[in-house]
Design an enzyme around this catalytic site. Structure first.
Site, PDB file in Angstrom:
ATOM      1  CB  THR A 183      57.513  98.341 -24.052  1.00 55.28           C
ATOM      2  OG1 THR A 183      58.735  99.064 -23.968  1.00 55.28           O
ATOM      3  CG2 THR A 183      57.704  97.056 -24.811  1.00 55.28           C
ATOM      4  CG  ASP A 184      58.895 103.659 -23.230  1.00 55.13           C
ATOM      5  OD1 ASP A 184      59.309 102.573 -22.791  1.00 55.13           O
ATOM      6  OD2 ASP A 184      59.640 104.585 -23.566  1.00 55.13           O
ATOM      7  CE  LYS A 223      58.998  99.593 -20.209  1.00 54.39           C
ATOM      8  NZ  LYS A 223      59.538 100.184 -21.429  1.00 54.39           N
ATOM      9  CB  THR A 278      62.170  98.262 -28.847  1.00 58.88           C
ATOM     10  OG1 THR A 278      62.526  99.478 -28.212  1.00 58.88           O
ATOM     11  CG2 THR A 278      63.334  97.315 -28.825  1.00 58.88           C
TER      12      THR A 278
END
Ligand code: ASP
Length: 445
Positions: free
Chosen positions: A183-184, A262, A107
């Site tokens: 980020t995942d 996360k 992202t």
């Protein structure tokens, strides 16, 4: 990332659009059941029904048209291509530390094209530099595009590629490296780089964004500034993740690469350190280091071991789960397992004989916990002691996904030569702050 220009379309619908040379954003006419619809072809969610075309009509409404046999599509005109124009790059000041931003996708490197709804991988590291001119006041920035992928598509080959790229830059004497990343799976990559690049002489900072940089609530800019400042100035050589500490923009936490997870799907403060505190915070232009066990910048103990072997498996145990899965996986070549067991490190007793057979033929079986905080202790209950006798290795306070990455790293770098005993020893040896023999209760941040 889908670069076909038909994001979210698949199967016969995609074929129909491709035959007419239509792309998202084009003005088209669709004839269905004798009715004509004119509008702009919109992107669709990847998981939505593949048998629909979404059109934005001239009155502003979106409609879905079911694609049946008789449906015909005509292109009226090509869409205006995304209007992102990169501002000029700011002037580079020569007396600042040198930082390379390596972009890998995610992202932080994308933006939503609101006219059509498509998420475009439009921002490379160069674009980021141009739209965040503050960076030029912190470091002499250079940029490199290594990959352009959503992080769910990252494979061990990407970890190897990233480790080799950072190693190459370290050998060129840069003062710090920043990797922009989705980020995942950023926590997995952070662990992988922590094992592959031990005691690096400069900071290696992974950074992502929960919201793309064209959204007012984006965290991309603040995270990136903190990441670059850390890479440029931090007194440590560590692999870290730079993300918002909480909702507001004022504090960015720097998490140790082997302790970060996360924990929230969408919130800006999604990342937390587990069984450890962040090692530093970046606030109002200052880096406040709080950990005292850090590898100092410039240390000459740097080792690069960038290989990984994906034949390791992470299993989350659940009530009524059968142990046969272990045999099936071992039969297809899995060389070691990390189990995410219950509580202090348990699985049901019918797993014990299966695990015993596997460890006897040299398959590694390690135990972590589904409880994020704390450590496994398999001496408390007889179910734990039975598993220990069957050859399960308790992995202390290591995060399950970090243990998986570590096992892949051990198999990749030492796998061919290593006996089960060597693998056990390496799994229990602290390589990059991933395992500690005493844990503070419920410490996180
Ligand atoms: N799915 C995206 C990724 O991990 C989300 C993000 O970039 O934050 O690449």
């Amino acid at each position: 990332m889908d670069t076909s220009g038909l994001q979210g379309y698949s199967g016969t619908t995609k074929e129909l659009l491709e035959r007419e040379n239509v792309r998202i954003g084009d003005e088209i006419e669709v004839i269905s059941n004798g009715k004509r619809y004119r509008g702009i072809l919109m992107a669709r969610y990847e998981l939505s029904d593949p048998n629909y075309i979404t059109l934005k009509l001239h009155n502003g409404y979106n409609i879905g048209i079911r694609v049946t046999k008789g449906v015909r599509v005509f292109k009226i005109s090509a869409g205006v291509k995304p209007a992102f124009v990169r501002p000029p790059k700011p002037q580079i000041l020569s007396d600042l530390p040198s930082v390379i931003i390596v972009s890998t996708g995610g992202t932080i490197a994308s933006r939503v094209e609101y006219r059509t709804g498509a998420v475009r991988p439009a921002l490379n590291a160069d674009d980021l530099l141009a739209i965040v001119p503050e960076l030029a006041g912190i470091a002499r920035i250079d940029t490199e595009i290594l990959y352009n992928v959503w992080s769910e598509n990252i494979q061990v080959q990407h970890w190897i590629g990233m480790a080799e790229a950072v190693d190459r830059l370290i050998r060129k004497n840069v003062d710090g490296v920043v990797l922009t990343h989705g980020t995942d799976t950023m926590g997995y990559t952070a662990a992988a780089l922590s094992f592959a690049l031990q005691k690096p002489p400069v900071p290696v900072v992974l950074v992502g964004a929960q919201r793309s940089s064209d959204r007012p609530s984006s965290d991309a800019t603040t995270n990136l500034i903190a990441a670059v400042a850390t890479a440029a100035k931090a007194p440590f050589g560590e692999v870290v993740v730079a993300m918002h500490k909480w909702h507001s923009d004022d504090v960015i936490a720097l998490h140790r690469g082997t302790r970060v997870v996360k924990l929230h799907t969408s919130s800006r403060d999604a990342f937390h350190s587990v069984n450890s505190r962040p090692i530093a915070y970046y606030q109002h232009g200052e880096l406040r280091v709080i950990a005292d066990d850090l590898n100092p910048r410039g240390s000459n103990e740097y080792i690069c071991k960038p290989k990984f072997d994906a034949r390791a498996f992470l299993i989350k145990f659940f009530p009524s789960m059968k142990p046969d899965i272990l045999n099936i996986l071992a039969d297809i070549g899995i060389k070691g397992f990390v189990i995410e067991g219950t509580g202090l490190g348990h699985v049901s007793s019918n797993w014990v004989p299966v695990i015993k057979e596997l460890t006897e033929i040299g398959v590694f079986v390690g135990m972590t916990s589904q409880c994020k905080f704390g450590r496994v202790n398999m001496n408390v209950y007889d179910s734990g002691r039975d598993l220990l006798r069957a050859g399960v290795v308790p992995l202390d306070d290591m995060l399950a996904e970090v243990a998986l990455v570590k096992l892949m790293w051990i198999l990749g770098n030492f796998g061919d030569r290593a006996e089960l005993e060597d693998i056990k020893e390496l799994m229990l040896m602290n390589v990059a702050g991933e395992i500690r023999s005493r844990t503070l209760p419920n410490v996180g941040g």
